[in-house]
Write a protein that holds these residues in place. Structure first.
Motif, PDB file in Angstrom:
ATOM      1  N   ASN A 235       0.810  -1.217   0.000  1.00  0.00           N
ATOM      2  CA  ASN A 235       0.000   0.000   0.000  1.00  0.00           C
ATOM      3  C   ASN A 235       0.845   1.270   0.000  1.00  0.00           C
ATOM      4  O   ASN A 235       0.341   2.348   0.287  1.00  0.00           O
ATOM      5  CB  ASN A 235      -0.949  -0.005   1.204  1.00  0.00           C
ATOM      6  N   ASN A 236       2.152   1.101  -0.285  1.00  0.00           N
ATOM      7  CA  ASN A 236       3.050   2.246  -0.429  1.00  0.00           C
ATOM      8  C   ASN A 236       3.141   3.081   0.847  1.00  0.00           C
ATOM      9  O   ASN A 236       3.244   4.303   0.802  1.00  0.00           O
ATOM     10  CB  ASN A 236       2.614   3.137  -1.601  1.00  0.00           C
ATOM     11  N   LYS A 237       3.092   2.426   2.000  1.00  0.00           N
ATOM     12  CA  LYS A 237       3.182   3.123   3.278  1.00  0.00           C
ATOM     13  C   LYS A 237       4.433   2.733   4.067  1.00  0.00           C
ATOM     14  O   LYS A 237       4.589   3.139   5.212  1.00  0.00           O
ATOM     15  CB  LYS A 237       1.932   2.841   4.121  1.00  0.00           C
ATOM     16  N   ILE A 238       5.304   1.944   3.460  1.00  0.00           N
ATOM     17  CA  ILE A 238       6.512   1.512   4.155  1.00  0.00           C
ATOM     18  C   ILE A 238       7.501   2.670   4.204  1.00  0.00           C
ATOM     19  O   ILE A 238       7.611   3.459   3.263  1.00  0.00           O
ATOM     20  CB  ILE A 238       7.137   0.278   3.441  1.00  0.00           C
ATOM     21  N   GLY A 239       8.203   2.798   5.299  1.00  0.00           N
ATOM     22  CA  GLY A 239       9.182   3.877   5.448  1.00  0.00           C
ATOM     23  C   GLY A 239      10.479   3.562   4.715  1.00  0.00           C
ATOM     24  O   GLY A 239      10.880   2.393   4.620  1.00  0.00           O
ATOM     25  N   PRO A 240      11.164   4.574   4.189  1.00  0.00           N
ATOM     26  CA  PRO A 240      12.419   4.336   3.458  1.00  0.00           C
ATOM     27  C   PRO A 240      13.473   3.632   4.296  1.00  0.00           C
ATOM     28  O   PRO A 240      14.213   2.794   3.786  1.00  0.00           O
ATOM     29  CB  PRO A 240      12.867   5.751   3.079  1.00  0.00           C
TER      30      PRO A 240
END
Length: 590
Positions: free
Chosen positions: A487-492
């Motif tokens: 969901n494109n919410k992972i932190g770099p």
């Protein structure tokens, strides 16, 4: 006081980012923490929020341009700037009102062409916003207007599609940069404009009355057939059957014709993604129209909940499956042979025959995979493991496990736990090598990477200190990072620092593969599909017998510069023994 919007640090090793899309345009108002633009880096795509409330007075870095961490992206002006810029407009609009009374406009009322000068006059006096042809590709220098979706005098909303443009590479829609009234069209249909050229002018909604008279004008023309007293004469010549002119009221059917304008309105609502859909890109709108997908019924999985192309494709596939589902029910009365015929033809992928630019993430994956093969000497060792005991434990405990911990109990946490335990016993597989310095580092912690099949490509989030977690802890962390990655919410910072990686290729039915090492690690373990096969086992009473067992292949790819074949075999042997022993009852509370 103006506030500078700078490129934040989006990870330890991230030094720059590319602006993929501005969510606000110059002159628009923004609130604190409201998404301002989308940025792509080698590791993650994310939104940059506004640090202050005010007006976006200047965009410094355009779309598809790259900026270093800490550099300025835009400038936010304070409230006074917003009021100041808006103040002159009403004055000029007020000046525009007396112009219709000037003798010039009555003289131009002769033909219908009088409509064009009217909006031009209001556009010139109202200082409307110019709609320019944007850059639609690196080598694209011009575009041709194929269709105007709005006419002069129509009202438009921010980001509402205004005009369709065709170039050598792409056909797309140009949205309106502001809300207001379309005052002037400067490039007609089938005409060509250069990039940066002005296509139209959109002004304040107060200019709408100038165009309003044009709308009623056709109304009286359509009203002429309505006053036909023919319906009344019809009863008089009732004896004469020639009153079949009675079908003349059928022209009253044109009365619904005015309803046709409402149809485009409905289409516009759908095309714009009204309702819950919000703003979507022209590509997604076009794909939704082709697939017959209602955007307002979708929940986006993209940045900020936006609807992505994959969301439309998934919805179309579900709709197709739903249509095919009743087929078996109907086929219950029909021969059973007809049922497979309905499912035999899946829809071809919309990607067939297309050429697209590589996304930044996909380009990074491609580069790193090739670099990995060039840097290290890689080979793969495979063992077969009997996980029947784990399968039995899982079936017995999975219902209670999900109720207690809130996640499903899959095979993956068992493999992860056994892996980190084996890494603690065989640190050479949990190491990294520096050839130039002539050193090898045996890591003191097990930072376990989990390969996730995300919409944008294979992404590897890392579970830090995985060796300190039990079975339930690993299950919850794996489910969490996988969900946030998709969901494109992972932190770099969660996408780096791994010391060993697991990739579950068996989730798609593959028996095994030869995975490529994720540098600078020296090992990666591929998990095959767990399948039941007939296996020869030794029974204390019956001797060798053939029985069905749950079997899986484990494929370890390793860097032969530091890990020898014997080291790999010992690591896999430890892993096999732990899994086949199946002693996980304490972890499951059994």
């Amino acid at each position: 006081m103006p506030t500078s919007v700078t490129m934040p640090r989006l990870g330890e090793s991230v030094t720059e980012g590319t602006v993929t899309r501005w969510l606000k345009q110059e002159g628009e108002r923004v609130e604190v923490d409201e998404p301002l633009l989308e940025v792509s880096t080698d590791k993650v795509d994310t939104e940059i929020p506004s640090p202050a409330a005010g007006v976006l007075t200047r965009i410094v870095v355009a779309e598809d341009e790259t900026a270093e961490v800490g550099s300025e992206l835009a400038v936010i002006g304070d409230e006074g700037d917003d009021a100041g810029s808006a103040a002159p407009a009403p004055q000029q609009e007020a000046q525009a009102e007396p112009e219709p009374a000037a003798p010039v406009e009555p003289s131009t009322e002769k033909p219908v062409e009088a409509e064009a000068p009217a909006p031009q006059a209001s556009g010139g006096s109202a200082e409307g916003t110019e709609v320019k042809l944007p850059a639609l590709g690196e080598s694209v220098t011009e575009g041709t207007v194929t269709r105007w979706l709005k006419a002069v005098g129509d009202s438009v909303e921010v980001d509402e599609p205004l005009v369709e443009v065709s170039t050598d590479k792409v056909d797309t829609e140009i949205p309106s940069p502001v809300a207001g009234t379309l005052l002037e069209i400067r490039v007609g249909e089938d005409e060509t404009a250069e990039v940066g050229g002005v296509l139209a002018v959109v002004g304040s909604a107060s200019a709408a009355p100038a165009a309003a008279p044009a709308a009623p004008a056709p109304a009286p023309q359509q009203a002429k057939p309505e006053p036909k007293p023919e319906p009344k004469p019809e009863p008089t010549p009732a004896p004469v059957i020639e009153s079949k002119p009675a079908p003349a009221p059928a022209p009253a059917a044109p009365a619904p014709a005015p309803a046709q304008p409402a149809a485009p309105a409905a289409e516009t609502v759908k095309a714009n993604g009204a309702g819950d859909a919000g703003y979507v890109t022209p590509l997604v709108r076009k794909l939704a129209a082709e697939k017959g997908v209602d955007l307002s019924s979708l929940t986006g999985t993209g940045v900020g909940g936006r609807i992505r192309k994959q969301d439309v494709i998934d919805a179309a596939e579900k709709a197709a499956a739903a249509k095919a589902a009743p087929a078996p029910a109907a086929a219950a009365a029909a021969p059973a042979a007809e049922a497979p015929a309905a499912k035999a033809k899946p829809e071809p992928s919309p990607l067939r025959g297309r050429t697209e630019k590589l996304t930044r993430i996909r380009a990074t994956i491609a580069r790193r995979m090739v670099e990995s093969l060039q840097i290290s000497a890689q080979l793969t060792t495979v063992v077969e493991v009997d996980v029947t005991k784990i399968a039995q434990l899982r079936n017995k405990a999975k219902a209670d496990f999900q109720a207690k911990h809130g996640v499903k109990l899959t095979f993956l946490p068992f493999f992860a736990l056994a892996t980190v335990e084996a890494l603690q016993q065989h640190p050479v597989v949990n190491s990294s090598i520096d050839v130039e310095a002539g050193t090898v580092t045996y890591h003191g912690s097990e930072h376990l990477g989990i390969a996730v099949d995300a919409p944008k490509g294979l992404v590897v989030p890392v579970i830090k200190d995985a060796g300190d977690l039990n079975l339930a802890g690993l299950a919850k962390r794996i489910a969490d990072v996988a969900d946030r990655t998709r969901n494109n919410k992972i932190g770099p910072d969660e996408l780096g620092g791994g010391t060993f990686t697991l990739t579950n290729t068996g989730s798609r039915g593959a028996l095994f593969d030869t995975p490529i090492i994720n540098q600078p690690q020296v090992g990666i373990l591929g998990l095959g599909a767990v399948v039941k096969r007939p296996v020869i086992v030794n029974d204390p009473e019956l001797g060798e017998i053939i029985v069905p067992r749950s079997m899986v292949y484990l494929a370890l790819s390793y860097d032969h510069r530091i890990v020898d074949g014997a080291d790999a075999a010992r690591f896999l042997g430890t892993l096999k023994e732990r899994l086949e022993g199946g002693h996980f009852e304490a972890d499951l509370g059994l």
